[in-house]
Design a protein around this motif. Sequence first.
Motif, PDB file in Angstrom:
ATOM      1  N   THR A 123       0.846  -1.191   0.000  1.00 35.66           N
ATOM      2  CA  THR A 123       0.000   0.000   0.000  1.00 35.66           C
ATOM      3  C   THR A 123       0.884   1.246   0.000  1.00 35.66           C
ATOM      4  N   GLU A 129      -0.506  -0.597  -4.424  1.00 39.20           N
ATOM      5  CA  GLU A 129      -1.898  -0.287  -4.147  1.00 39.20           C
ATOM      6  C   GLU A 129      -2.044   1.184  -3.749  1.00 39.20           C
ATOM      7  N   HIS A 150      -7.566   1.505  -5.055  1.00 38.19           N
ATOM      8  CA  HIS A 150      -8.657   1.341  -4.105  1.00 38.19           C
ATOM      9  C   HIS A 150      -9.545   2.584  -4.160  1.00 38.19           C
TER      10      HIS A 150
END
Length: 549
Positions: free
Chosen positions: A236, A272, A331
């Motif tokens: 992330t 991400e 996301h």
Amino acid sequence: MDIKSLFAAFLLLISGLTSGQIWLVDPLEPIYPDVNNLENYGKNWKADYPQGAIASVHVLLRMPEASTYAVSVTKDGLELPKSVLSRLIDVPVEQNTGIDSRTEQYLGKTNPHVIRRAPFRIFEVVQPIKDIVLKSTSNYTALRLDIPASMTQEQGVQKIKINVVAEQFKAEATFTIKIHPVKLPELVESQFFYTNWFNLKRMEEHHDLERWTEPWFMMLKKYAKVMAHGRQNSITLPYELFKFENGEIQLDSEKMLRFINVFRDQGFKYFEAPHLMYRGENDDWGDPELKVVLTKRRYYKEDGKKDIAAIMHLIYEFVKNNDLEHSWLQHISDEPTAVNAACYKDISKQVKRIFPEVKIMEATNDRDGLTGAIDIWCPLINDFQDNESFFREREKLGEKVLVYTCLIPGGKWLNRTLDMERLRQVYFGWGAAFYNTGGYLHWGLNQYYGDPFAQSVIHHPAPGAAPNNFLPAGDTHIIYPGKEEPWSSIRFEAHRVGCEDYDLLQILKQKKPKKYEKLINRQFRSYTDYNLSIKDYRKTKKKLINHIK
């Protein structure tokens, strides 16, 4: 203490061996600082591995507390570096995982599918050893021996000797490994998607670091190395690199690229992007309108659409300039539900208009309301298994499916809590192969609350959580903050083995699909129906390797 352990202790007492003893234990077996099933262990243990695998075994010792002892490991008479040894540290399990989710306190029901009744302590943390002279700390002391991939490249049988010397105690054990002519794919070649969400603040708190400084980047590299060791290949990205100042949204491209390159250098394949939206400061699950994380503005009523447009144009330019088109995952909002699904879909359409090639990935709580908005679905394993037909239809349209767990599910479902068998972590790889799904997500790489060495069960941090709402043991984390570096865990290592098994199973599937099906069904039939015999698993793993030859 159970009858078997009492009998084993009696035998030791009458034989005069209470000054110390050694056992080798399969690393998938749970071991404890107070009591163990010694009759299952001996001074010799052997296992089969492909080339390039890490060969591991646990060393269980019993000697008087505070005894000083020295350990050495040799192969063909030559001493191996001390880096092959680690000390295992025990942690508490204050409550058992619940029959449904969370802990048993949530529903007030006993969960029979646990390895031991809480409270208890279990060996869990893998601490690198800086010196071969150590002190025992409890009734049982435990070590971990890892023969690295660099030493398992050559096929054949290797006998590894472990020698322990203490006052009035000397013991030797033999770890035999057989390396087969089958090559384990390296991380960059892995077909398994695996992510654990990384908390930068927790890294900084535990290591006393200031963000974006050179010491910070040095520690970041150590974390990336541990993650890659565990076969994690997605990370992330920090949201703070997007800034909203004086009415303008900006992206710090230089820092973003440097952050990404730390993980690229370790073999990571996926990045991400942080969630664009959230449910608001009060985490309102009943509000159908999502809000922009960066500006706090509502998507419709406060024209958050303009903010999303600005953010996505910055992302698109950055991705194109740095050859990240096939690595970038976006996301939108974590765990979208039927309540906010319509808003989510509108945001997804906007994102796709700006960046058509982007893959939208989400941990999902809804299904029908989100069709057409997600490229990579990530349902809970129980949601996937109960609604498999829905996800198969999505796959027919070119979408992909991963799975995740968190404080849910409990009982017999696969999960990573501390009171579950380590084979359950291994079987995430087998489950992905069985269901032909692409990987696994977990929210807790290092989402510690308090001291993870002293507390494994925490009260749910969500606003308004009921007094009996606890996160189960170890749910917040799968690695630990060492003094100078992050430390792995037995659960993390077991999950790594499962990721490796997935890649080996994919090789077998291409070569011998019938044998592949037979092997899978031998160990795994669903996320609640699997073979918990470690001996059976080892036999099947050997057959898996042999069938690939």
